[in-house]
Design a protein around this motif. Sequence first.
Motif, PDB file in Angstrom:
ATOM      1  N   SER A  23       0.763  -1.351   0.097  1.00 60.06           N
ATOM      2  CA  SER A  23      -0.024   0.006  -0.059  1.00 60.06           C
ATOM      3  C   SER A  23       0.994   1.250   0.041  1.00 60.06           C
ATOM      4  N   ILE A  26       2.409   1.605  -3.620  1.00 57.34           N
ATOM      5  CA  ILE A  26       1.547   2.261  -4.445  1.00 57.34           C
ATOM      6  C   ILE A  26       0.944   3.609  -4.290  1.00 57.34           C
ATOM      7  N   PRO A  31      -5.188  13.269   2.250  1.00 54.85           N
ATOM      8  CA  PRO A  31      -6.749  12.914   2.659  1.00 54.85           C
ATOM      9  C   PRO A  31      -7.492  14.009   1.703  1.00 54.85           C
ATOM     10  N   ALA A  32      -7.179  14.873   1.181  1.00 56.22           N
ATOM     11  CA  ALA A  32      -8.284  15.485   0.053  1.00 56.22           C
ATOM     12  C   ALA A  32      -8.136  14.579  -1.469  1.00 56.22           C
ATOM     13  N   LYS A  33      -7.035  13.892  -1.765  1.00 56.15           N
ATOM     14  CA  LYS A  33      -7.143  12.866  -2.854  1.00 56.15           C
ATOM     15  C   LYS A  33      -6.389  11.743  -2.372  1.00 56.15           C
ATOM     16  N   PRO A  34      -7.131  10.717  -1.843  1.00 56.70           N
ATOM     17  CA  PRO A  34      -6.796   9.536  -1.522  1.00 56.70           C
ATOM     18  C   PRO A  34      -6.180   8.730  -2.681  1.00 56.70           C
ATOM     19  N   GLY A  35      -5.175   8.243  -2.614  1.00 55.23           N
ATOM     20  CA  GLY A  35      -4.414   7.254  -3.363  1.00 55.23           C
ATOM     21  C   GLY A  35      -4.968   5.893  -3.527  1.00 55.23           C
ATOM     22  N   SER A  36      -4.278   5.165  -4.298  1.00 50.91           N
ATOM     23  CA  SER A  36      -4.585   3.718  -4.750  1.00 50.91           C
ATOM     24  C   SER A  36      -4.577   2.838  -3.558  1.00 50.91           C
ATOM     25  N   PHE A  38      -4.791   3.677  -0.066  1.00 47.67           N
ATOM     26  CA  PHE A  38      -5.293   4.450   1.133  1.00 47.67           C
ATOM     27  C   PHE A  38      -6.124   3.402   1.874  1.00 47.67           C
ATOM     28  N   LEU A  39      -7.091   2.885   1.160  1.00 49.06           N
ATOM     29  CA  LEU A  39      -8.236   1.923   1.989  1.00 49.06           C
ATOM     30  C   LEU A  39      -7.375   0.616   2.551  1.00 49.06           C
ATOM     31  N   THR A  40      -6.217   0.162   1.517  1.00 39.64           N
ATOM     32  CA  THR A  40      -5.746  -0.979   1.780  1.00 39.64           C
ATOM     33  C   THR A  40      -4.793  -0.676   3.132  1.00 39.64           C
ATOM     34  N   ALA A  43      -6.978  -0.622   6.119  1.00 38.01           N
ATOM     35  CA  ALA A  43      -7.726  -2.103   6.376  1.00 38.01           C
ATOM     36  C   ALA A  43      -6.163  -3.009   7.172  1.00 38.01           C
TER      37      ALA A  43
ATOM     38  N   ASP B 185      -6.749  -0.272 -10.050  1.00 40.02           N
ATOM     39  CA  ASP B 185      -7.577   1.008  -9.505  1.00 40.02           C
ATOM     40  C   ASP B 185      -8.731   1.567 -10.358  1.00 40.02           C
ATOM     41  N   ARG B 192      -2.629  -2.916  -8.600  1.00 37.61           N
ATOM     42  CA  ARG B 192      -2.150  -2.980  -7.187  1.00 37.61           C
ATOM     43  C   ARG B 192      -2.535  -4.428  -6.737  1.00 37.61           C
ATOM     44  N   PHE B 193      -1.317  -4.818  -5.879  1.00 36.03           N
ATOM     45  CA  PHE B 193      -1.385  -6.335  -5.311  1.00 36.03           C
ATOM     46  C   PHE B 193      -1.356  -7.507  -6.344  1.00 36.03           C
ATOM     47  N   ARG B 454     -13.399   7.444  -1.092  1.00 37.34           N
ATOM     48  CA  ARG B 454     -12.390   8.480  -1.955  1.00 37.34           C
ATOM     49  C   ARG B 454     -13.354   9.445  -2.534  1.00 37.34           C
ATOM     50  N   LEU B 457     -14.136  12.013   0.441  1.00 41.30           N
ATOM     51  CA  LEU B 457     -12.719  12.858   0.764  1.00 41.30           C
ATOM     52  C   LEU B 457     -12.583  13.859  -0.167  1.00 41.30           C
ATOM     53  N   ILE B 458     -12.673  13.583  -1.462  1.00 39.51           N
ATOM     54  CA  ILE B 458     -12.423  14.580  -2.452  1.00 39.51           C
ATOM     55  C   ILE B 458     -13.624  15.610  -2.245  1.00 39.51           C
ATOM     56  N   HIS B 461     -12.741  18.135   0.618  1.00 40.03           N
ATOM     57  CA  HIS B 461     -11.290  18.255   0.693  1.00 40.03           C
ATOM     58  C   HIS B 461     -10.480  17.801   1.803  1.00 40.03           C
ATOM     59  N   GLY B 462     -10.937  16.450   2.120  1.00 37.15           N
ATOM     60  CA  GLY B 462      -9.877  15.816   2.944  1.00 37.15           C
ATOM     61  C   GLY B 462     -10.474  15.744   4.480  1.00 37.15           C
TER      62      GLY B 462
END
Lengths: 144, 504
Positions: A23, A26, A31-36, A38-40, A43, B185, B192-193, B454, B457-458, B461-462
Amino acid sequence: MRSRDLKSGLLLLAFSAVVLYESLRIGLGTPAKPGSGFLTFCAAVVLIGLSLFLIHRGWNVREAKMTHSRKVILALAVLIVYSLVLDSLGFIVATFLAVAALFGLQTSRPWWVVLALSALVTLSAYVVFGVLLQVFFPPGLLGI
Amino acid sequence: MDTLQSLGYGFSICLQPMNLVYCFLGVLMGTLVGVLPGLGPAAAISLLLPTVFHLSGVSSLIMLAGITYGAQYGGSTTSILLNIPGEASSVATSFDGYQMAKQGRAGPALGIAAFGSFIAGTFGIVALMLFAPTLASAALRFGPPEYFSLAVMSLTLVTYLTKGSVARSLAMACAGIIISLVGLDPITSGSRFTFGLRPLTDGFDIVLLAMGLFGMSEVLANIGSSSKQAVVVSTKTNVRDLFPNRTDWSHSAKPIARGTLIGFFLGLIPGTGNAIPTFISYAMERKFSKYPEKFGTGVIEGVAGPESTNNAACSGTFIPLLSLGIPANPSTAILLGALMIIGFQPGPLLIESHPDVFWGLVASMYMGNVMLLVLNLPLIGLWVRMLKIPYSILSVLIILFCEIGAYSINSSVTDVLIMNLFGLVGYLMKRYDYSGAPLILAFILGPMLERSLRQSLILSHGSPAIFFSRPVSLAFLLLAIALVISTLFTGQRIGKKAIDMEEA
């Protein structure tokens, strides 16, 4: 014998460590633009906490040794080998062998009954799925 | 009026000869699965999931749904006649049903189980028909924060209501979320993974996961189990014996009514499944009874209540599934997977954009309930004989069915390997007392959870305050938090007794 909580906790800890690492690799984003990842990542953090809790809970617990049935181990081995040879041997040959092995594991009937039953099951499956439902099976050795 | 017109449209779809055949096949297989111990409805649906690639969308859904409610009927037969509950939701039925059978009253017990199930099932469908579109219209106003909170609440409820350790259930929910996010994604298209493995680029297929975790693992666990096959005693019944007399009806009317309501409303709650409400119904009937001490010795109320409850609960689970896209148990999670495979987007827009699916399914449930009533009573002898098939033969056939099902999705042997590996994981989970329900539900809800998180949060603005500033979202989160806190402080769950009685 170590407890189930301890063993499964250690396994989950290793799994969540891999997820955490991947995680981060990648990208978590912001916080304003969570990446790929983020959730993993979230978790995995929760999973690490739970794994540590399970390890702590099972640390001093001793349980009777858990034995896995020989039949199950052999059945799993047959199925893994089946998935590896299905392409090269073809559906009919690989399925006949796998079904015969699985029947053989579970029944004490004479070998010729096991073979006849396996042949019947394999051919029925081929006719129903391969011919009637038109599933395209790997032809393999027999070419069909 | 609109509802009646829509229902008429549903019947025009369901009454097409092929759909009737698939409905019949679904309820027949569901009954069979209910009868056979060691093969639950989730496993059976997962085994038949590959059929969605070969049949029309509505037909396959009609068949798969038939399995879920058909299983509730089948379980009662062996519970009453042989004290072998085919399903967890039939365990409570066996307490008094088997005692009635031993006293020579198997007929009325089976009869009241079938009629109670029919009444409750029909009520459940009417309620589904009325509530689901209303709930779906309300859910159209949901934004990403509401969906995020709804998913969090559903997952919390599932982990809370799963038998065994809450920590283990939560761990499985986290694992389910992680597994669901393997692959590309959807926002950035980055992988990913996948660890460089091409077959993982599209992520894990729900069919492979469900067949491995529920189908294969159940068979493997049964192969390894040292318990002998059930000894089937011959039981003679005829249809005339099956009709309860006037006294039976007067004793059963209220339990059926109460069971229907309990089952339906508890069925709406994700995680309760069909089994927990039956134990609550049984306990409630004992409480309301003038002779509670006789419960367990063969009183008909002990059969009528739980049997009505499990069928009503089954209909109830379809409401969050079809109106919100939230599955309540593993069976409906797999059904949701089937909807997605077919290309329908589960959620509030489903009813509006694909009325054929919703109303066709609702109408098929009416037909299915009638079919079950007609099927179950005369075929009881056949179901009992089915239990005599040696498990060594049955298990090999189920395994073969799984292997072919996995292969037929993409004609890929890699899929077969992945399914077998999930079978291994499922088997280990069973041995280590980890439930598959939180994992499969999290797997289904994971992508929705991520997308809504996501997007929220967008939008904000977080700021996570967005989840607490909207009333519906706040209500969902408060419920989830309350459940977690109650477990932490009291050390045990509300309804623990009923949860613990459930067979995972």
